[in-house]
Enzyme design. Structure first.
Site, PDB file in Angstrom:
ATOM      1  N   ASP A 102       0.803  -1.230   0.000  1.00 33.77           N
ATOM      2  CA  ASP A 102       0.000   0.000   0.000  1.00 33.77           C
ATOM      3  C   ASP A 102       0.829   1.271   0.000  1.00 33.77           C
ATOM      4  O   ASP A 102       0.421   2.270  -0.561  1.00 33.77           O
ATOM      5  CB  ASP A 102      -0.936   0.019   1.207  1.00 33.77           C
ATOM      6  N   ASP A 105       5.466   1.468   4.185  1.00 31.85           N
ATOM      7  CA  ASP A 105       5.793   0.471   5.194  1.00 31.85           C
ATOM      8  C   ASP A 105       5.497  -0.949   4.731  1.00 31.85           C
ATOM      9  O   ASP A 105       5.685  -1.900   5.477  1.00 31.85           O
ATOM     10  CB  ASP A 105       5.035   0.763   6.497  1.00 31.85           C
ATOM     11  N   TYR A 219      -5.378   2.091  10.386  1.00 30.21           N
ATOM     12  CA  TYR A 219      -4.687   2.284   9.112  1.00 30.21           C
ATOM     13  C   TYR A 219      -5.655   2.815   8.045  1.00 30.21           C
ATOM     14  O   TYR A 219      -5.489   3.899   7.535  1.00 30.21           O
ATOM     15  CB  TYR A 219      -4.073   0.968   8.632  1.00 30.21           C
ATOM     16  N   GLU A 464       5.446  10.047   2.976  1.00 30.25           N
ATOM     17  CA  GLU A 464       5.135   8.654   2.656  1.00 30.25           C
ATOM     18  C   GLU A 464       4.314   8.570   1.371  1.00 30.25           C
ATOM     19  O   GLU A 464       3.237   9.155   1.275  1.00 30.25           O
ATOM     20  CB  GLU A 464       4.354   7.976   3.794  1.00 30.25           C
TER      21      GLU A 464
END
Ligand SMILES: *[C@@H]1O[C@H](CO)[C@@H](O)[C@H](O)[C@H]1NC(C)=O
Ligand SMILES: *[C@@H]1O[C@H](CO)[C@@H](O)[C@H](O)[C@H]1NC(C)=O
Ligand SMILES: *[C@@H]1O[C@H](CO)[C@@H](O)[C@H](O)[C@H]1NC(C)=O
Ligand SMILES: *[C@@H]1O[C@H](CO)[C@@H](O)[C@H](O)[C@H]1NC(C)=O
Ligand SMILES: *[C@@H]1O[C@H](CO)[C@@H](O)[C@H](O)[C@H]1NC(C)=O
Length: 491
Positions: A102, A105, A219, A464
């Site tokens: 995704d 991470d 998340y 990110e």
């Protein structure tokens, strides 16, 4: 990611299985192995109608799917990547090795992954020629299939989906079935069967997946299921022409559609996407849809959304930076402008192709806008992303002279030859050196409202990248890479 609660571990093959309510969420932290492949995709012959800088950006953005690919890498082009997650799903006796991670991470979440697939499929359906001319169509279809194979494997029994969210997955499968209709009719049939079953499953057991699986809420929290049902039904109608799905959309509109209020298009919120997709029918389907289909309400709602985007419209959204970027959230700020611009360019192309000259915004102070106003809006967002901004920086990694060097991304920040143990990852996260590997094609979270950007690896709010950001950017670039407009029918 909304929150960064994950550790920066380097445990190879550490599989996180969350089991609840007939669903398993798989996530995985893995280590990369170096592997060399010299292949490089270059276009030398730009046809005149192609905007070459957008073609370059499109080729770069597409590379993020190579970076994020899980499982066995058959056509690996990234020197610092290797196979990963080969055993995912084994505990449950299924193969969940495929799919795309995704974000930075490296978790695999079905909900945003299915959204990524739906966006990729939509882009391929609207802009196949544009993608083909810059040699990205096969590449895009390859990754769409990489995701749908994962989703099919996760849906082994009619009422069991091993990754929680059923309606977005139905949308992804229905959209993908249209993409593979000609090249692989039997695969198309498989996708459609899964899509229909998943839609029925989601509709019968209404509820958001994060309520049944609370572990995912930190998340990817789903804040409502009505929008996913409308979105899935809209795709299923396009894929099947079965009027039951149109009736669903009409009858559930008052309850679920949020008519009249602007909601942003994200992995969590599909209202605007469904409105635009259904407008396609209002523009092109003519006599093929029943008179009382209720589609016009969705088209009106799509125009409310479009009016919100145009800066000088009477109902312009005030959620933007001084420099003109749509700005809604400090986490992953570029999601909203990229998604909004993607919808704007599609909508402007529906208008152009159907020779619709204008639409109006506002009530008493009514003003009219042309398709080119939407296209200009979409371009303004894209130009901002690619470097026309107060930081003079491209937020697309690998594009332009200046782009982020400390992207919050495990694979990019850990040297390919590092021997990582379970707790060693921290030292790479804390390192003040730029990333040793370039996550080419990553679209980072982006600027703060004051248009600053702090290029720091621990700054996951801004630094990110996500795979769905890249899918939306690929869609936006495919729409703007040339002047041609859309196909009238997906059939
Ligand atoms: C997830 O969304 C639901 C519905 O909007 C909300 O009630 C819940 O508090 C959210 N959970 C988290 C962890 O944000
Ligand atoms: C961006 O470029 C402009 C014009 O060249 C310059 O005035 C400005 O200082 C630059 N800003 C940054 C943050 O480098
Ligand atoms: C890295 O930083 C984290 C907190 O940001 C800290 O807990 C950890 O001890 C640091 N690790 C190393 C190896 O520097
Ligand atoms: C910009 O906004 C961020 C986040 O709100 C803040 O931390 C930073 O100090 C601001 N920078 C400037 C130059 O105002
Ligand atoms: C992140 O790193 C920067 C330096 O690169 C430091 O100034 C900042 O305090 C760190 N933030 C956190 C939350 O660790």
């Amino acid at each position: 990611m909304e929150e960064d609660k994950k550790s920066w571990k380097g445990c190879m093959g550490y599989v996180l299985l969350l089991i609840a309510a007939g669903g398993i969420a798989t996530g995985l932290y893995f280590a990369f192995r170096p592997q060399f492949s010299p292949t490089k995709d270059r276009v030398s012959d730009h046809p005149a109608a192609i905007v070459s800088k957008y073609a370059d950006a499109l080729k770069i953005a597409m590379q993020f799917f190579d970076v994020q690919s899980s499982g066995k890498l058959e056509h690996n082009k990234i020197p610092w990547r290797g196979d990963s997650a080969l055993d995912d799903g084994k505990e449950a006796g299924i193969d969940l090795s495929q799919g795309l991670y995704d974000a930075g991470d490296h978790m695999k979440f079905g909900f945003p992954m299915a959204y990524t697939a739906t966006i990729l499929a939509w882009t391929i359906l609207e802009y196949p020629d544009q993608m083909a001319v810059v040699h990205q169509l096969d590449h895009a279809m390859q990754y769409l299939r990489w995701i749908t194979e994962y989703l099919i494997n996760a849906h082994k029994e009619e009422n069991v989906l091993y990754i929680q969210v059923a309606a977005e997955t139905a949308a992804a499968m229905a959209a993908a079935s249209l993409v593979f209709k000609q090249s692989d009719p039997s695969y198309k049939g498989t996708l459609l069967t899964h899509a229909k079953q998943l839609f029925n499953f989601a509709n019968k057991h209404r509820g958001t997946y994060s309520a049944s699986i609370p572990e995912v809420a930190t998340y990817y929290n789903s804040t409502g299921y009505g929008d996913e049902l409308l979105w899935a039904a809209s795709w299923l109608y396009h894929a099947t022409k079965d009027n039951t799905y149109l009736e669903f959309v009409r009858d559930n509109g008052p309850k679920f559609a949020n008519f009249g209020s602007l909601t942003w298009f994200t992995w969590d919120s599909k209202h605007a996407g469904a409105q635009v997709l259904l407008s396609r029918l209002a523009y092109f389907a003519g006599q093929d849809i029943p008179q009382d289909s209720g589609i016009d309400k969705y088209k009106e709602a799509a125009e409310v959304f479009m009016c919100g985007l145009i800066k000088d419209s009477p109902t312009a959204s005030t959620s933007r930076t001084i420099g003109g970027l749509i700005w809604v959230s400090e986490w992953n700020a570029l999601l909203h402008p990229t998604a909004a611009a993607f919808l704007a360019v599609i909508y402007s192309d529906y208008m152009l192709t159907s020779k619709t000259a204008r639409f109006s915004c506002g009530d008493r102070d009514k003003r009219y806008y042309k398709p080119s106003d939407l296209r200009d809006f979409a371009k303004s967002q894209l130009e901002y992303i690619l470097g026309e901004n107060p930081m003079n920086m491209s937020y697309l990694v690998g594009y332009g002279e200046k782009y982020p060097q400390y992207v919050h991304h495990r694979g990019a920040s850990i040297p390919a030859d590092a021997k990582t143990g379970c707790e060693d990852g921290w030292k790479w996260l804390n390192s003040t050196e730029p990333n040793p590997n370039v996550a080419t094609g990553a679209l980072v979270g982006g600027p703060f409202l004051n248009e600053t950007y702090m290029d720091s690896r621990n700054n996951s709010k801004q630094g990110e990248p996500t795979t769905y950001n890249s899918a939306l950017l690929v869609g936006l670039l495919s729409g703007l890479v040339s002047t041609s407009s859309v196909v009238k029918s997906f059939a």
